[in-house]
Write a protein that holds these residues in place. Structure first.
Motif, mmCIF file in Angstrom:
data_model
loop_
_atom_site.group_PDB
_atom_site.id
_atom_site.type_symbol
_atom_site.label_atom_id
_atom_site.label_comp_id
_atom_site.label_asym_id
_atom_site.label_seq_id
_atom_site.Cartn_x
_atom_site.Cartn_y
_atom_site.Cartn_z
ATOM 1 N N UNK A 82 0.688 7.467 -10.389
ATOM 2 C CA UNK A 82 -0.175 7.100 -11.517
ATOM 3 C C UNK A 82 0.496 7.321 -12.870
ATOM 4 N N UNK A 83 1.692 7.878 -12.881
ATOM 5 C CA UNK A 83 2.358 8.193 -14.141
ATOM 6 C C UNK A 83 3.166 7.001 -14.657
ATOM 7 N N UNK A 84 2.929 6.661 -15.921
ATOM 8 C CA UNK A 84 3.704 5.606 -16.566
ATOM 9 C C UNK A 84 4.977 6.238 -17.108
ATOM 10 N N UNK A 85 6.121 5.891 -16.536
ATOM 11 C CA UNK A 85 7.353 6.597 -16.831
ATOM 12 C C UNK A 85 8.219 5.940 -17.886
ATOM 13 N N UNK A 86 8.082 4.658 -18.078
ATOM 14 C CA UNK A 86 8.916 3.989 -19.079
ATOM 15 C C UNK A 86 8.197 2.755 -19.592
ATOM 16 N N UNK A 87 8.328 2.530 -20.898
ATOM 17 C CA UNK A 87 7.776 1.344 -21.539
ATOM 18 C C UNK A 87 8.857 0.674 -22.355
ATOM 19 N N UNK A 88 8.956 -0.630 -22.240
ATOM 20 C CA UNK A 88 9.932 -1.378 -23.007
ATOM 21 C C UNK A 88 9.482 -1.496 -24.461
ATOM 22 N N UNK A 130 0.794 -1.225 0.000
ATOM 23 C CA UNK A 130 0.000 0.000 0.000
ATOM 24 C C UNK A 130 0.832 1.284 0.000
ATOM 25 N N UNK A 131 1.926 1.325 0.692
ATOM 26 C CA UNK A 131 2.673 2.586 0.745
ATOM 27 C C UNK A 131 3.696 2.729 -0.382
ATOM 28 N N UNK A 132 3.787 1.733 -1.259
ATOM 29 C CA UNK A 132 4.773 1.781 -2.340
ATOM 30 C C UNK A 132 4.292 2.671 -3.474
ATOM 31 N N UNK A 133 5.184 3.536 -3.948
ATOM 32 C CA UNK A 133 4.778 4.461 -4.996
ATOM 33 C C UNK A 133 5.220 4.007 -6.388
ATOM 34 N N UNK A 134 6.069 2.992 -6.453
ATOM 35 C CA UNK A 134 6.478 2.495 -7.769
ATOM 36 C C UNK A 134 5.906 1.105 -8.000
ATOM 37 N N UNK A 145 -2.495 2.599 -14.149
ATOM 38 C CA UNK A 145 -2.444 2.607 -12.698
ATOM 39 C C UNK A 145 -3.255 3.818 -12.221
ATOM 40 N N UNK A 146 -4.567 3.722 -12.345
ATOM 41 C CA UNK A 146 -5.407 4.855 -11.942
ATOM 42 C C UNK A 146 -5.272 5.129 -10.448
ATOM 43 N N UNK A 147 -5.202 6.386 -10.104
ATOM 44 C CA UNK A 147 -5.129 6.817 -8.707
ATOM 45 C C UNK A 147 -3.859 6.338 -8.006
ATOM 46 N N UNK A 148 -2.919 5.815 -8.752
ATOM 47 C CA UNK A 148 -1.647 5.426 -8.152
ATOM 48 C C UNK A 148 -1.719 4.283 -7.185
#
Lengths: 115, 110
Positions: free
Chosen positions: A52-58, A27-31, A69-72
């Motif tokens: 909630x931000x998708x930062x990298x895609x392979x 629950x407390x993990x942000x990644x 990842x809605x609402x993070x």
């Protein structure tokens, strides 16, 4: 249990069908990370989110794959028009960012079989 | 794609013996981590060594890192049947993702 949870554990589908997997991180993990693993190989990175931000895609993530990842919080990974080559274990992991030295906590994975 | 490779691919030893597995990688790193995976399960973090460290211990585990050779080794001392699993090294570079190796399958027999 406060570990990473993945559902379903197993998914059997026919080629051409769409499938969606869910991951609930600690629950407390942000990644949150998605990896794919085939038999006898190590996990291969697919994508990751910070909140909630998708930062990298392979480059492995073709346009048939989408992750959100809605609402993070929880995340979903959808595969459209599945192919037999998509058969693999899909692993989710989460972490609490703390400088660069972060360890990942993995779920038990979703085993996908495309017939 | 895999960052590196573990060696050997498979290792079979008797309980009580030591197990050594090696990992080679290709690019510069900030840290290297070792994970364990039981069959059909997720990975469990074992130990992390930073790029400025050369050796680290945790219980029966000893990890070394040689950044000049781009290699690491994991030593499990006094192995137990419960240590039977696949072991993966993973490297963290400037990007935030971990890149895993191909794994060593360890079998510990009674």
């Amino acid at each position: 249990d406060t570990g990473v949870s993945q559902n379903p554990r197993h998914k059997i589908t026919k080629r051409g069908q769409n499938v969606t997997f869910r991951c609930d991180p600690i629950s407390e993990h942000n990644r949150l990370y998605w990896y794919r693993q085939t038999l006898g190989q190590g996990p291969e990175f697919l994508t990751y989110f910070q909140n909630e931000a998708q930062l990298e895609k392979s480059r492995l993530l073709s346009d048939r794959f989408s992750a959100e990842r809605p609402k993070g919080s929880f995340s979903t990974l959808e595969i459209q028009r599945t192919e037999q080559g998509d058969s693999a274990m899909y692993l989710c992991a989460s972490s609490l960012i703390d400088s660069i030295n972060e360890k990942l906590f993995f779920g038990s994975g979703t085993q996908l079989s495309v017939l | 794609s895999q960052q590196g490779e573990e060696d050997p691919q498979a290792l079979s030893i008797q309980e009580g013996e030591n197990a050594t597995m090696n990992c080679s990688y290709k690019t510069s790193i900030n840290n290297l981590q070792w994970y364990r995976q039981n069959s059909g399960r997720g990975l469990v973090h074992l130990i992390l060594i930073r790029s400025n460290e050369r050796e680290k211990h945790s219980g029966r585990l000893r990890v070394t890192l040689d950044t000049s050779k781009k290699s690491s080794s994991l030593l499990i001392t006094a192995s137990r049947a419960a240590d039977t699993a696949s072991y993966f090294c993973a490297t963290a570079g400037t990007a935030s993702k971990l890149t895993f190796g191909t794994g060593t399958r360890l079998q510990v027999t009674l």
